[in-house]
Design a protein around this motif. Structure first.
Motif, PDB file in Angstrom:
ATOM      1  N   ILE A 247      -4.332   6.646   1.332  1.00 38.89           N
ATOM      2  CA  ILE A 247      -4.496   6.027   0.045  1.00 38.89           C
ATOM      3  C   ILE A 247      -3.147   7.246  -0.139  1.00 38.89           C
ATOM      4  CG2 ILE A 247      -5.393   6.221  -1.690  1.00 38.89           C
ATOM      5  CD1 ILE A 247      -7.443   4.306  -0.862  1.00 38.89           C
TER       6      ILE A 247
ATOM      7  N   GLN B 170       0.111   6.080  -1.869  1.00 34.10           N
ATOM      8  CA  GLN B 170       0.654   5.831  -3.968  1.00 34.10           C
ATOM      9  C   GLN B 170       2.164   6.647  -3.845  1.00 34.10           C
ATOM     10  OE1 GLN B 170      -2.495   8.546  -4.463  1.00 34.10           O
ATOM     11  NE2 GLN B 170      -3.350   7.134  -5.794  1.00 34.10           N
TER      12      GLN B 170
ATOM     13  N   CYS C 141       4.259   3.171  -3.584  1.00 31.53           N
ATOM     14  CA  CYS C 141       4.220   2.437  -4.440  1.00 31.53           C
ATOM     15  C   CYS C 141       5.345   2.854  -5.781  1.00 31.53           C
ATOM     16  CB  CYS C 141       3.286   1.998  -5.276  1.00 31.53           C
ATOM     17  SG  CYS C 141       1.666   1.469  -3.767  1.00 31.53           S
TER      18      CYS C 141
ATOM     19  N   VAL D 152      -1.421   0.165  -5.131  1.00 26.85           N
ATOM     20  CA  VAL D 152      -1.930   0.686  -3.210  1.00 26.85           C
ATOM     21  C   VAL D 152      -2.557  -0.738  -2.463  1.00 26.85           C
ATOM     22  CG1 VAL D 152      -2.939   2.267  -1.966  1.00 26.85           C
ATOM     23  CG2 VAL D 152      -1.811   2.849  -3.427  1.00 26.85           C
ATOM     24  N   GLN D 153      -3.253  -1.532  -3.635  1.00 28.53           N
ATOM     25  CA  GLN D 153      -4.168  -2.786  -2.850  1.00 28.53           C
ATOM     26  C   GLN D 153      -2.855  -3.374  -2.391  1.00 28.53           C
ATOM     27  OE1 GLN D 153      -4.518  -1.612  -5.563  1.00 28.53           O
ATOM     28  NE2 GLN D 153      -6.086  -0.767  -6.298  1.00 28.53           N
ATOM     29  N   SER D 154      -1.997  -4.072  -2.269  1.00 24.21           N
ATOM     30  CA  SER D 154      -1.506  -4.526  -1.902  1.00 24.21           C
ATOM     31  C   SER D 154      -0.700  -4.145  -0.002  1.00 24.21           C
ATOM     32  CB  SER D 154       0.038  -4.534  -2.710  1.00 24.21           C
ATOM     33  OG  SER D 154      -0.658  -5.649  -3.832  1.00 24.21           O
TER      34      SER D 154
ATOM     35  N   GLN E 135      -2.304  -1.728   1.273  1.00 20.08           N
ATOM     36  CA  GLN E 135      -3.753  -1.542   2.210  1.00 20.08           C
ATOM     37  C   GLN E 135      -3.987  -2.972   3.102  1.00 20.08           C
ATOM     38  OE1 GLN E 135      -6.532   0.327  -0.790  1.00 20.08           O
ATOM     39  NE2 GLN E 135      -5.978   1.790   0.213  1.00 20.08           N
ATOM     40  N   LYS E 136      -3.680  -3.723   1.976  1.00 22.70           N
ATOM     41  CA  LYS E 136      -3.780  -5.631   2.833  1.00 22.70           C
ATOM     42  C   LYS E 136      -3.269  -5.759   4.136  1.00 22.70           C
ATOM     43  CE  LYS E 136      -5.469  -7.633  -1.358  1.00 22.70           C
ATOM     44  NZ  LYS E 136      -4.972  -8.468  -2.480  1.00 22.70           N
TER      45      LYS E 136
END
Length: 161
Positions: free
Chosen positions: A21, A25, A28, A53-55, A57-58
């Motif tokens: 994570i 970050q 990003c 971050v979610q993008s 992680q996918k």
């Protein structure tokens, strides 16, 4: 070559599958600071800007790049089909660019991929406007095999064993 370049060239590059994570970050932050058109060049048009971050992680097949113990970027194995590994989303910390890290990381990643006997070629796409990346890929032995015109001109480049 100045002393800084020599030091960078001797760094040990290694890869770790996945993206922690705190490193997501950083990606990003680095990407968003360079703006939407830059993000589109390295992430493609399907990931919305600003990058979150979610993008990241996918994404499957993502590898973190380290120089010695410092996180410096990412690269992704997108798909393997017909003995060709398609890679992308290769990004080095903008503050570390121009020091040979990108070349070193790409060369090592390609070398490791070719150790897999199921892979005969490696391909990637690069926007024509992204001359820095295009020059790097060409220097590392990738050749244009197709020009794609829509929506902006980009090249599919390939390298054989």
């Amino acid at each position: 070559m100045d002393k800084g370049e020599i030091l960078e060239a001797n760094m040990k590059i290694h890869f770790e599958k996945g993206l922690q994570i705190e490193n997501a970050q950083l990606i990003c932050r680095w990407s968003n600071a360079l703006g939407e058109s830059f993000q589109k060049q390295w992430m493609g048009p399907k990931i919305s800007c600003p990058l979150i971050v979610q993008s990241l992680q996918k994404l499957e097949g993502i590898f973190s790049i380290f120089a010695d113990e410092e996180f410096v970027g990412v690269i992704q194995k997108i798909r393997l089909e017909d003995r060709n590994l398609h890679i992308g989303r290769f990004f080095i910390n903008p503050q570390k660019q121009g020091q040979g890290l990108g070349s070193q990381a790409l060369r090592k990643f390609v070398s490791l991929a070719f150790e897999n006997e199921d892979i005969d070629t490696i391909s990637l796409n690069v926007y024509e406007a992204n001359q820095t990346a295009y020059n790097l890929y060409q220097k590392e032995g990738f050749e244009i095999v197709q020009t794609i015109e829509i929506p902006e001109q980009k090249y599919m480049m390939r390298k054989s064993r």
